[in-house]
Design a protein around this motif. Sequence first.
Motif, mmCIF file in Angstrom:
data_model
loop_
_atom_site.group_PDB
_atom_site.id
_atom_site.type_symbol
_atom_site.label_atom_id
_atom_site.label_comp_id
_atom_site.label_asym_id
_atom_site.label_seq_id
_atom_site.Cartn_x
_atom_site.Cartn_y
_atom_site.Cartn_z
ATOM 1 N N ILE A 75 0.834 -1.203 0.000
ATOM 2 C CA ILE A 75 0.000 0.000 0.000
ATOM 3 C C ILE A 75 0.869 1.253 0.000
ATOM 4 C CG2 ILE A 75 -1.698 1.337 1.309
ATOM 5 C CD1 ILE A 75 -2.851 -1.299 2.308
ATOM 6 N N LYS A 76 1.933 1.244 0.805
ATOM 7 C CA LYS A 76 2.801 2.422 0.914
ATOM 8 C C LYS A 76 3.548 2.726 -0.386
ATOM 9 C CE LYS A 76 3.557 1.935 5.890
ATOM 10 N NZ LYS A 76 4.538 1.600 6.962
ATOM 11 N N TRP A 109 -0.419 1.052 -8.868
ATOM 12 C CA TRP A 109 -0.703 2.381 -8.335
ATOM 13 C C TRP A 109 -0.472 3.459 -9.398
ATOM 14 C CZ3 TRP A 109 -3.761 2.502 -4.590
ATOM 15 C CH2 TRP A 109 -3.662 1.631 -3.484
ATOM 16 N N ARG A 110 0.561 3.255 -10.229
ATOM 17 C CA ARG A 110 0.833 4.224 -11.294
ATOM 18 C C ARG A 110 -0.300 4.235 -12.321
ATOM 19 N NH1 ARG A 110 3.403 8.882 -12.344
ATOM 20 N NH2 ARG A 110 1.486 9.371 -13.474
ATOM 21 N N VAL A 111 -0.792 3.052 -12.670
ATOM 22 C CA VAL A 111 -1.878 2.951 -13.645
ATOM 23 C C VAL A 111 -3.128 3.649 -13.120
ATOM 24 C CG1 VAL A 111 -3.431 1.343 -14.831
ATOM 25 C CG2 VAL A 111 -0.989 0.847 -14.715
ATOM 26 N N LEU A 112 -3.451 3.433 -11.853
ATOM 27 C CA LEU A 112 -4.617 4.095 -11.266
ATOM 28 C C LEU A 112 -4.431 5.607 -11.233
ATOM 29 C CD1 LEU A 112 -5.566 1.751 -8.277
ATOM 30 C CD2 LEU A 112 -6.812 2.071 -10.430
ATOM 31 N N LYS A 113 -3.221 6.058 -10.985
ATOM 32 C CA LYS A 113 -2.950 7.495 -10.978
ATOM 33 C C LYS A 113 -3.191 8.092 -12.364
ATOM 34 C CE LYS A 113 0.599 10.936 -9.829
ATOM 35 N NZ LYS A 113 -0.269 11.701 -8.911
ATOM 36 N N ASP A 114 -2.925 7.287 -13.405
ATOM 37 C CA ASP A 114 -3.159 7.740 -14.776
ATOM 38 C C ASP A 114 -4.617 7.552 -15.199
ATOM 39 O OD1 ASP A 114 -0.520 8.487 -15.179
ATOM 40 O OD2 ASP A 114 0.075 6.488 -15.835
ATOM 41 N N SER A 115 -5.484 7.169 -14.243
ATOM 42 C CA SER A 115 -6.923 6.991 -14.482
ATOM 43 C C SER A 115 -7.221 5.903 -15.502
ATOM 44 C CB SER A 115 -7.559 8.320 -14.919
ATOM 45 O OG SER A 115 -7.402 9.305 -13.923
ATOM 46 N N ASP A 116 -6.427 4.848 -15.502
ATOM 47 C CA ASP A 116 -6.658 3.716 -16.386
ATOM 48 C C ASP A 116 -7.133 2.511 -15.576
ATOM 49 O OD1 ASP A 116 -5.997 4.826 -18.912
ATOM 50 O OD2 ASP A 116 -3.883 4.743 -18.382
ATOM 51 N N ARG A 117 -7.524 1.483 -16.300
ATOM 52 C CA ARG A 117 -8.058 0.274 -15.663
ATOM 53 C C ARG A 117 -6.921 -0.723 -15.424
ATOM 54 N NH1 ARG A 117 -13.634 0.055 -15.943
ATOM 55 N NH2 ARG A 117 -14.584 1.649 -17.274
ATOM 56 N N ILE A 118 -6.971 -1.362 -14.271
ATOM 57 C CA ILE A 118 -5.913 -2.303 -13.892
ATOM 58 C C ILE A 118 -6.518 -3.650 -13.534
ATOM 59 C CG2 ILE A 118 -5.956 -1.437 -11.503
ATOM 60 C CD1 ILE A 118 -2.849 -2.750 -13.342
ATOM 61 N N GLY A 119 -5.967 -4.722 -14.105
ATOM 62 C CA GLY A 119 -6.362 -6.081 -13.770
ATOM 63 C C GLY A 119 -5.135 -6.864 -13.342
ATOM 64 N N MET A 120 -5.347 -8.006 -12.731
ATOM 65 C CA MET A 120 -4.208 -8.782 -12.235
ATOM 66 C C MET A 120 -4.468 -10.275 -12.340
ATOM 67 S SD MET A 120 -2.419 -8.824 -8.430
ATOM 68 C CE MET A 120 -1.561 -7.257 -8.608
ATOM 69 N N ALA A 121 -3.432 -10.995 -12.732
ATOM 70 C CA ALA A 121 -3.438 -12.455 -12.703
ATOM 71 C C ALA A 121 -2.284 -12.896 -11.816
ATOM 72 C CB ALA A 121 -3.279 -13.033 -14.107
ATOM 73 N N VAL A 122 -2.609 -13.530 -10.712
ATOM 74 C CA VAL A 122 -1.589 -14.012 -9.770
ATOM 75 C C VAL A 122 -1.407 -15.508 -9.972
ATOM 76 C CG1 VAL A 122 -0.920 -14.246 -7.363
ATOM 77 C CG2 VAL A 122 -2.198 -12.218 -8.102
ATOM 78 N N CYS A 123 -0.213 -15.898 -10.367
ATOM 79 C CA CYS A 123 0.105 -17.315 -10.583
ATOM 80 C C CYS A 123 0.733 -17.871 -9.319
ATOM 81 C CB CYS A 123 1.053 -17.481 -11.774
ATOM 82 S SG CYS A 123 0.415 -16.809 -13.311
ATOM 83 N N GLY A 124 -0.075 -18.501 -8.477
ATOM 84 C CA GLY A 124 0.432 -19.119 -7.269
ATOM 85 C C GLY A 124 0.684 -20.600 -7.478
ATOM 86 N N CYS A 125 1.101 -21.280 -6.451
ATOM 87 C CA CYS A 125 1.407 -22.712 -6.558
ATOM 88 C C CYS A 125 0.171 -23.553 -6.837
ATOM 89 C CB CYS A 125 2.081 -23.200 -5.281
ATOM 90 S SG CYS A 125 3.717 -22.504 -5.002
ATOM 91 N N GLU A 126 -0.996 -23.082 -6.378
ATOM 92 C CA GLU A 126 -2.219 -23.872 -6.496
ATOM 93 C C GLU A 126 -3.035 -23.542 -7.743
ATOM 94 O OE1 GLU A 126 -2.900 -26.338 -4.431
ATOM 95 O OE2 GLU A 126 -1.065 -25.905 -3.311
ATOM 96 N N GLY A 127 -2.815 -22.395 -8.332
ATOM 97 C CA GLY A 127 -3.608 -22.028 -9.500
ATOM 98 C C GLY A 127 -3.408 -20.571 -9.859
#
Length: 325
Positions: free
Chosen positions: A28-29, A135-153
């Motif tokens: 967050i910081k 955080w930079r993308v949100l500051k530029d007023s754009d949309r942000i998505g995320m795909a987290v590849c963990g050990c389980e899926g």
Amino acid sequence: MVNLSRFSSSLSDSNSDPRIHCRYDRLIKLQAQVEGFSLLPQLKAGSVLSGRHGSVFRGRGLNFEELRHYQLGDDIRNLDWKVTMRTGKPHVRSYTEEKDRHVIICVDQRSSMFFSSVEVMKSVVAAEIAALIGWRVLKDSDRIGMAVCGCEGINWVRSRRSQADWLQRLQVLTQANQALNVASHDQVAVSFANLLAMLARLKLKNTTLVILSDWAGATEQDISHLKHLQRHNDVLGILIADPLEKSLPCHSASDSHWVVGDGQFQLNITNSQQLARVNQGLETQLLLKKEQLLKLMAMKSLPVIELDTSGQHIELFKRAIAGGR
């Protein structure tokens, strides 16, 4: 994988050691460190039909901007024939195309990322850079998505322009990161090929894909699939590597004795000749990854960013982005 004994004293209380596992409050910081770089300059205008965000994609804008004299390289489809015939000189109509940009960050949190011989785990580097970019993308007023590849899926959420949603994504990322340990083992469903198959099913267009990974297990076929994604999107590959993945140090005869393993198999290195062959193989493998990424990034004139585990990844990333403008 190399023994992580230098971190063993902290593993019992890993949540308190930011070298081993990322902290949610730290992610967050990082919002306060988004100045000094931007992803926007990486996307260069391909024609006069560009909006607030320069783009490599050509297309007709919705908003008429001006009539001007034809210049070498202008798209003849934009010629205004009435004005051209009336004035006797070719004129083109230029447009602006104001639209949101979608950014998807793919963060590798597989078992191979839980490694460092220097200061910070590769998994922590990936998590913190992902948070910084978001955080930079949100500051530029754009949309942000995320795909987290963990050990389980793979945990995937579509792009949104919402700080509350991004905070939830950071919680998911933190949980995946803190689930990693020396006994972590990847399921088949989290391979690079599966990640790319998921992205292909989304039928993405005009999207910026950022992949943070050590690219372990990425095959030449996977790179070819990324090239297909590059046709309608931008793919920014970030390679996170540890110095020990390039070569095992040897300062004396005793240093040539190593036992390395990946949790299932072990390899005993008992002399300097074996160590030299191992180092040659490690260096070749790393150079191959970099060469593949260089070819991929060259398609859209994007930089190849390489980060290490020294703990200076924030500064290195900002410097690399600024240098790629």
